[in-house]
Design a protein around this motif. Structure first.
Motif, PDB file in Angstrom:
ATOM      1  N   GLU A  54     -14.237  26.158   6.989  1.00 42.62           N
ATOM      2  CA  GLU A  54     -13.585  27.462   7.092  1.00 42.62           C
ATOM      3  C   GLU A  54     -12.188  27.329   6.502  1.00 42.62           C
ATOM      4  OE1 GLU A  54     -13.631  28.913  11.126  1.00 42.62           O
ATOM      5  OE2 GLU A  54     -15.699  28.271  11.444  1.00 42.62           O
ATOM      6  N   SER A  55     -11.581  28.460   6.177  1.00 43.26           N
ATOM      7  CA  SER A  55     -10.214  28.471   5.646  1.00 43.26           C
ATOM      8  C   SER A  55      -9.339  29.348   6.516  1.00 43.26           C
ATOM      9  CB  SER A  55     -10.190  29.011   4.218  1.00 43.26           C
ATOM     10  OG  SER A  55     -10.897  28.149   3.362  1.00 43.26           O
ATOM     11  N   SER A  56      -8.066  28.968   6.605  1.00 41.11           N
ATOM     12  CA  SER A  56      -7.110  29.768   7.359  1.00 41.11           C
ATOM     13  C   SER A  56      -6.200  30.491   6.382  1.00 41.11           C
ATOM     14  CB  SER A  56      -6.285  28.881   8.290  1.00 41.11           C
ATOM     15  OG  SER A  56      -5.381  28.102   7.531  1.00 41.11           O
ATOM     16  N   SER A  57      -5.392  31.376   6.890  1.00 39.90           N
ATOM     17  CA  SER A  57      -4.462  32.131   6.049  1.00 39.90           C
ATOM     18  C   SER A  57      -3.337  31.249   5.500  1.00 39.90           C
ATOM     19  CB  SER A  57      -3.877  33.302   6.833  1.00 39.90           C
ATOM     20  OG  SER A  57      -3.203  32.817   7.972  1.00 39.90           O
ATOM     21  N   ARG A  94     -10.438  23.528  15.314  1.00 41.95           N
ATOM     22  CA  ARG A  94     -10.179  23.156  13.922  1.00 41.95           C
ATOM     23  C   ARG A  94     -10.300  21.647  13.823  1.00 41.95           C
ATOM     24  NH1 ARG A  94      -5.116  23.462  13.346  1.00 41.95           N
ATOM     25  NH2 ARG A  94      -4.700  23.849  15.522  1.00 41.95           N
ATOM     26  N   ASP A 115      -6.973  24.758  20.215  1.00 38.03           N
ATOM     27  CA  ASP A 115      -6.036  25.878  20.202  1.00 38.03           C
ATOM     28  C   ASP A 115      -5.748  26.427  21.591  1.00 38.03           C
ATOM     29  OD1 ASP A 115      -5.731  25.704  17.477  1.00 38.03           O
ATOM     30  OD2 ASP A 115      -7.274  27.181  17.038  1.00 38.03           O
TER      31      ASP A 115
END
Length: 163
Positions: A54-57, A94, A115
């Motif tokens: 997945e990718s984060s901002s 993550r 988190d």
């Protein structure tokens, strides 16, 4: 007033031309090939496959909690959700997997970032890819902190994997 306007314009122009944050790979392997949601490569001569990227901002890539990691060495070790994993290791929110060179040869370092639930902020596992087994010595709470990971690796954990 004119000086403050010029200063504001200067700040805006510097901000507008600033480079975006550098991408931070969540998976680093030898001979790596990647797609938007998976990666494969090698570490210590063993094949490694990762799914659930997945990718984060913030331009960071990571392995999501439903992802899986398959290490094919002397045996096969699978890290992932329940039925997909034989390691007993559950991925966190993550996760990052890096192949590192150590005095003991190449090792895989899995950094699992939580988190804010009832788990450590960062929990590590060190995997010997040739044997396809976890070599870090977890605590009685099944956790491996920074000193635990560094003891198993024999080298310092890279700063990028500390937080």
């Amino acid at each position: 007033m004119r000086a403050s306007l010029l200063l504001a314009l200067l700040i805006i122009s510097v901000w507008a031309t600033a480079a975006p944050p550098a991408a931070r790979p969540g998976v680093v392997l030898d001979h790596q090939t990647s797609s938007a949601s998976s990666a494969s490569g090698a570490c210590g001569g063993s094949a490694v496959r990762v799914s659930g990227l997945e990718s984060s901002s913030q331009a960071r890539t990571f392995i999501g909690p439903q992802g899986s990691i398959k290490i094919m060495g002397a045996t096969t070790l699978t890290i992932g959700p329940e039925a997909h994993g034989n390691s007993g290791i559950f991925l966190q929110d993550r996760n990052e997997l890096h192949c590192l060179s150590t005095g003991k040869g190449q090792m895989l370092l899995l950094a699992m970032h939580c988190d804010g639930r009832s788990c450590p902020i960062v929990d590590y596992r060190v995997v010997d890819p040739k044997a396809a087994r976890v070599i870090s010595a977890q605590s009685a709470m099944d956790e491996c902190d920074l000193p635990c990971a560094e003891k198993a690796l024999g080298v310092s954990v890279p700063k990028a994997l500390r937080n």
